[in-house]
Motif scaffolding. Sequence first.
Motif, PDB file in Angstrom:
ATOM      1  N   LEU A 132       0.625  -1.180  -0.129  1.00 56.92           N
ATOM      2  CA  LEU A 132       0.026   0.046   0.064  1.00 56.92           C
ATOM      3  C   LEU A 132       0.797   1.351   0.134  1.00 56.92           C
ATOM      4  N   TRP A 133       1.994   1.117   0.660  1.00 57.27           N
ATOM      5  CA  TRP A 133       2.672   2.504   0.934  1.00 57.27           C
ATOM      6  C   TRP A 133       3.434   2.640  -0.361  1.00 57.27           C
ATOM      7  N   LEU A 134       3.838   1.736  -1.295  1.00 56.51           N
ATOM      8  CA  LEU A 134       4.310   2.128  -2.505  1.00 56.51           C
ATOM      9  C   LEU A 134       3.177   2.893  -3.379  1.00 56.51           C
ATOM     10  N   HIS A 135       2.031   2.370  -3.229  1.00 51.94           N
ATOM     11  CA  HIS A 135       0.964   3.032  -4.162  1.00 51.94           C
ATOM     12  C   HIS A 135       0.696   4.529  -3.441  1.00 51.94           C
ATOM     13  N   LEU A 136       0.921   4.651  -2.278  1.00 50.58           N
ATOM     14  CA  LEU A 136       0.574   6.055  -1.777  1.00 50.58           C
ATOM     15  C   LEU A 136       1.807   6.994  -2.269  1.00 50.58           C
ATOM     16  N   ARG A 180       1.175  10.242  -4.541  1.00 51.62           N
ATOM     17  CA  ARG A 180       1.645  11.520  -4.262  1.00 51.62           C
ATOM     18  C   ARG A 180       2.469  12.048  -5.491  1.00 51.62           C
ATOM     19  N   TYR A 181       3.343  11.247  -6.085  1.00 53.67           N
ATOM     20  CA  TYR A 181       4.107  11.918  -7.260  1.00 53.67           C
ATOM     21  C   TYR A 181       3.209  12.024  -8.535  1.00 53.67           C
ATOM     22  N   LEU A 182       2.487  11.102  -8.628  1.00 55.48           N
ATOM     23  CA  LEU A 182       1.457  11.548 -10.068  1.00 55.48           C
ATOM     24  C   LEU A 182       0.658  12.731  -9.703  1.00 55.48           C
ATOM     25  N   LEU A 183       0.242  13.016  -8.498  1.00 52.52           N
ATOM     26  CA  LEU A 183      -0.746  14.295  -8.333  1.00 52.52           C
ATOM     27  C   LEU A 183       0.286  15.531  -8.539  1.00 52.52           C
ATOM     28  N   GLU A 184       1.437  15.358  -7.802  1.00 50.55           N
ATOM     29  CA  GLU A 184       2.447  16.436  -8.040  1.00 50.55           C
ATOM     30  C   GLU A 184       2.873  16.753  -9.448  1.00 50.55           C
ATOM     31  N   VAL A 233      -3.707   7.196  -7.370  1.00 48.95           N
ATOM     32  CA  VAL A 233      -4.141   8.383  -7.229  1.00 48.95           C
ATOM     33  C   VAL A 233      -5.320   8.402  -6.362  1.00 48.95           C
ATOM     34  N   ILE A 234      -5.965   7.400  -6.242  1.00 46.59           N
ATOM     35  CA  ILE A 234      -7.307   7.467  -5.551  1.00 46.59           C
ATOM     36  C   ILE A 234      -6.929   7.067  -4.171  1.00 46.59           C
ATOM     37  N   VAL A 235      -6.148   6.180  -3.728  1.00 46.66           N
ATOM     38  CA  VAL A 235      -5.787   6.030  -2.170  1.00 46.66           C
ATOM     39  C   VAL A 235      -4.859   7.225  -1.534  1.00 46.66           C
ATOM     40  N   TYR A 236      -3.929   7.764  -2.455  1.00 41.52           N
ATOM     41  CA  TYR A 236      -3.401   8.963  -1.863  1.00 41.52           C
ATOM     42  C   TYR A 236      -4.097  10.190  -1.728  1.00 41.52           C
ATOM     43  N   SER A 237      -5.276  10.217  -2.725  1.00 41.29           N
ATOM     44  CA  SER A 237      -6.039  11.567  -2.342  1.00 41.29           C
ATOM     45  C   SER A 237      -6.891  11.323  -1.071  1.00 41.29           C
ATOM     46  N   ILE A 238      -7.229  10.119  -0.924  1.00 41.25           N
ATOM     47  CA  ILE A 238      -8.112   9.817   0.159  1.00 41.25           C
ATOM     48  C   ILE A 238      -7.251  10.060   1.430  1.00 41.25           C
ATOM     49  N   PHE A 239      -5.927   9.203   1.569  1.00 42.14           N
ATOM     50  CA  PHE A 239      -4.913   9.411   2.562  1.00 42.14           C
ATOM     51  C   PHE A 239      -4.750  10.884   2.948  1.00 42.14           C
ATOM     52  N   SER A 240      -4.560  11.685   1.969  1.00 40.72           N
ATOM     53  CA  SER A 240      -3.977  13.088   2.092  1.00 40.72           C
ATOM     54  C   SER A 240      -4.891  13.916   2.871  1.00 40.72           C
ATOM     55  N   THR A 266      -6.751  -6.079   2.741  1.00 41.06           N
ATOM     56  CA  THR A 266      -5.536  -5.360   2.631  1.00 41.06           C
ATOM     57  C   THR A 266      -5.463  -3.836   2.214  1.00 41.06           C
ATOM     58  N   ILE A 267      -6.419  -3.362   1.614  1.00 35.82           N
ATOM     59  CA  ILE A 267      -6.521  -2.062   0.814  1.00 35.82           C
ATOM     60  C   ILE A 267      -5.402  -2.171  -0.419  1.00 35.82           C
ATOM     61  N   ARG A 268      -5.713  -3.040  -1.271  1.00 37.93           N
ATOM     62  CA  ARG A 268      -4.949  -3.216  -2.540  1.00 37.93           C
ATOM     63  C   ARG A 268      -5.997  -2.866  -3.564  1.00 37.93           C
ATOM     64  N   PRO A 269      -5.152  -3.121  -4.955  1.00 38.09           N
ATOM     65  CA  PRO A 269      -6.127  -2.812  -5.985  1.00 38.09           C
ATOM     66  C   PRO A 269      -6.963  -4.086  -6.532  1.00 38.09           C
ATOM     67  N   ASP A 270      -6.744  -5.202  -5.439  1.00 38.80           N
ATOM     68  CA  ASP A 270      -7.439  -6.411  -5.771  1.00 38.80           C
ATOM     69  C   ASP A 270      -8.864  -6.234  -5.358  1.00 38.80           C
ATOM     70  N   LEU A 271      -9.135  -5.115  -4.207  1.00 41.58           N
ATOM     71  CA  LEU A 271     -10.466  -4.934  -3.960  1.00 41.58           C
ATOM     72  C   LEU A 271     -11.324  -4.403  -5.048  1.00 41.58           C
ATOM     73  N   TYR A 272     -10.584  -3.379  -5.892  1.00 42.90           N
ATOM     74  CA  TYR A 272     -11.528  -2.981  -7.185  1.00 42.90           C
ATOM     75  C   TYR A 272     -11.944  -4.097  -8.052  1.00 42.90           C
ATOM     76  N   SER A 273     -10.745  -4.909  -8.332  1.00 41.89           N
ATOM     77  CA  SER A 273     -10.960  -6.136  -9.010  1.00 41.89           C
ATOM     78  C   SER A 273     -12.118  -7.020  -8.744  1.00 41.89           C
ATOM     79  N   LEU A 274     -12.242  -7.316  -7.512  1.00 40.22           N
ATOM     80  CA  LEU A 274     -13.335  -8.040  -6.937  1.00 40.22           C
ATOM     81  C   LEU A 274     -14.586  -7.508  -7.059  1.00 40.22           C
TER      82      LEU A 274
END
Length: 780
Positions: free
Chosen positions: A38-42, A46-50, A79-86, A137-145
């Motif tokens: 998850l932290w890599l995605h976060l 952040r990088y993508l939004l910046e 992008v989604i998870v960092y936006s929510i986290f921030s 585990t808050i991973r992209p799998d959630l959306y796949s399911l």
Amino acid sequence: MSNVFWKRLNIICGLFVVALIFGLLIFVANLEIKDLDLWLHLGMGRYLLENGLRVPAADILSCTFAGAPWVNHEWLFQVIVYSIFSHWGPDGLINMQVVIVTLTMTILLLMGYSKKRQLGSIFMLLLVSLVYQNRFTIRPDLYSLLFFAFYIFILSFYIDKKWSLYVLFVAQVLWTNLHGFFFFGPLFVFIGLISEWIKRHLPLPYEWNKIGRLTDDEYGRMAWLFVTVVLACLLNPLAFEGAWYPIGVFFKISGEHRVFFDKIIELQKPIEAGSLFSPSVYPYYKLLLLLSFVSLFFNRFRLDIASLIFWLIFLFFSLAAVRNLIFFAFAAYIVFMSNAHMLTLRDIVPIRITDKKFFYLTSMLMKIFLLVWVMQYWSDISKNGYFDFDKYERKSEFGGISLRSYPIKAVDFLVENKVKGNFFNDFNAGAYMVGRCFPDIKVFIDGRTEVYGPEFFNYYVQLWEKDTPEIFAEALDKFNITGALLNSVQQPIPPRIINHLENSKEWVPVYFDYDGVIYLKDVPQNREIIDQYAINFSSWEGKSLDLYRLGSKKVVPYQNMNRAYTLESLGYDKAAMREIESALKVTPVYKEPYKLLGKIFAKHKQYQQAFENFRIAVLFDHYDNDMRHNLAKAYYDLGEFKHSADQYQRMINQWPKDPKAHFLMARCLIKMERYDTAMEFIRVAHELKPKNIKDLLILGEMLADQKQHNSALEVYRMGLETGSELADVHHQMGLAYQALGDEENTDIHFQEEQKIIAGNQLAAPGSKEPSTESRAGEAE
């Protein structure tokens, strides 16, 4: 009371169970954040939004693969998870998971729920939820399911609607940019197309040609839908390359890529031959497999071939890796309910129940049982938690960020002191470091196995697990490593790694605690931090908890023990024992202190004290292989060979495929002069681990010392089969034949030894000749 009353009461009872299942799911979906990736995605979010959502086509996160091609097919999730986290922090991410899980399970409920078959749908939904929670585990799998369930829902109920094409097109575009399993979308449509073609063109048994047939309009719309969703896959930052990449990765699950499946837990096979009938290994998954198969069997005369193909594909998919179990759970539920709608109770149980009241009451009792079971399960897991040493209070496993999954304080040190550079790290710490330290720090490795590839992953495993100090030193220079975070949160640091840095004048420890050690290279950019925080382990005093504040709280002092293991690895045994002493003051009923004390005493050849501590450690856990081995070794060191053999026999009885126990059992038997029995164990051990040369050489030498030269020769012949250390093997065989007075074979083996040594010197000039001294042995 009328049958109508009991019928309604039965249905209401079932609805209570459904509500409780959803309540349980919502509660469990609040699981604390503990996923590594998850932290890599976060960090990437952040990088993508910046950077204006510009998705890099090459690696920017590591110091080892910087600039290498990287297809980031999960950029939208990042992008989604960092936006929510921030905006809302960790609780925002947990709430996102709750919403997605609830929505996904609602779709499954809508697909399978039936008043007539309420009990079956409820029970299957419960099983799915129990498997599902392993992927919270808050991973992209959630959306796949979510898209998995949504796709099947639309294809099953709304394929006749024109709007289904537009809805699935949008869904496919989103899925393509959220997770690599987006190819399931076209796969689902293809299954529908191919099964319809089979029904129309091939003769099938029973009523298979008729069941689930589409109209010509629906068949045509399905064909257009397939083209549409395939084209939708191209709508990603890298177009065709991005669409094909996950499929290409999927086909690389064999050969050299198997290393990922062997080393990474979630990629390992869920069921092996030995665990097939074990009730403790994924029982809910196995029950779903059994029930869905039974439904296919009873509905075999009116089977929809699309369901069968769908079921088989996801069965094999789930058997490939643990992470795929939930996808089969969804498929099993859908197939079971599809078959159940075509079956009656009489198809399964050849007993006619004429009394409706009896039927309703029986069904109600079963639902009440499920209700009680779910409540008890909920109550049990709600107690899960651990001690927060900073706050001196219990932390629940639900809500917030896990305190036991990441090197939090070590990374806090890096962030607070603005440390920069290329860092060496272990696989588990890489993603967390990316999430918190990128771009200041570039990592050695993280969880993106598809970027690093099997060759580099094997290289990393060799560095981390093998005794290869030269290769490690070369890696530090090759990748211009200026820092190292050695993570000890979940497992001890390999002694060879930390000792290499500790013994080098170029490297200085600046941080040490239970979650790891940080070394910085003595270069100008690190000089200020080194001057301020340099650590001298020889004067380490240890850390104690406030026992007054702790009071009678039952606590596992893992932090003391993590530090103790690190100090022991560095050779600072007195400092390690001070940490152990602090741990035992907190709680004397904890196996780890006794285990490490035994190791320290054994290292100093204080075998009686080692035995006493290993014995206590085994009392805590009779089924711990390592501790049982330690106890057996302590007996061996004390010369109590019979007792040592008894312990090894217990290990063999419990773990018959463990070669270590067989090799070491043979040593005891040789000491006891039971040579024939020893040879039986050696043969079995060699079959179990045919490449282990070190123990064969030790056992051969032991037999030779006991004048058992023929037996020693048999062992050395096994050594020849390994293809390793052949000069040593031929040398020992020459000595054995010499002792037997066989001059011809003596000369043959000594000559072979010299040929191999000469060949090795030609291949590697300046290399040392193989040593013929005794070895520690692999089994040690």
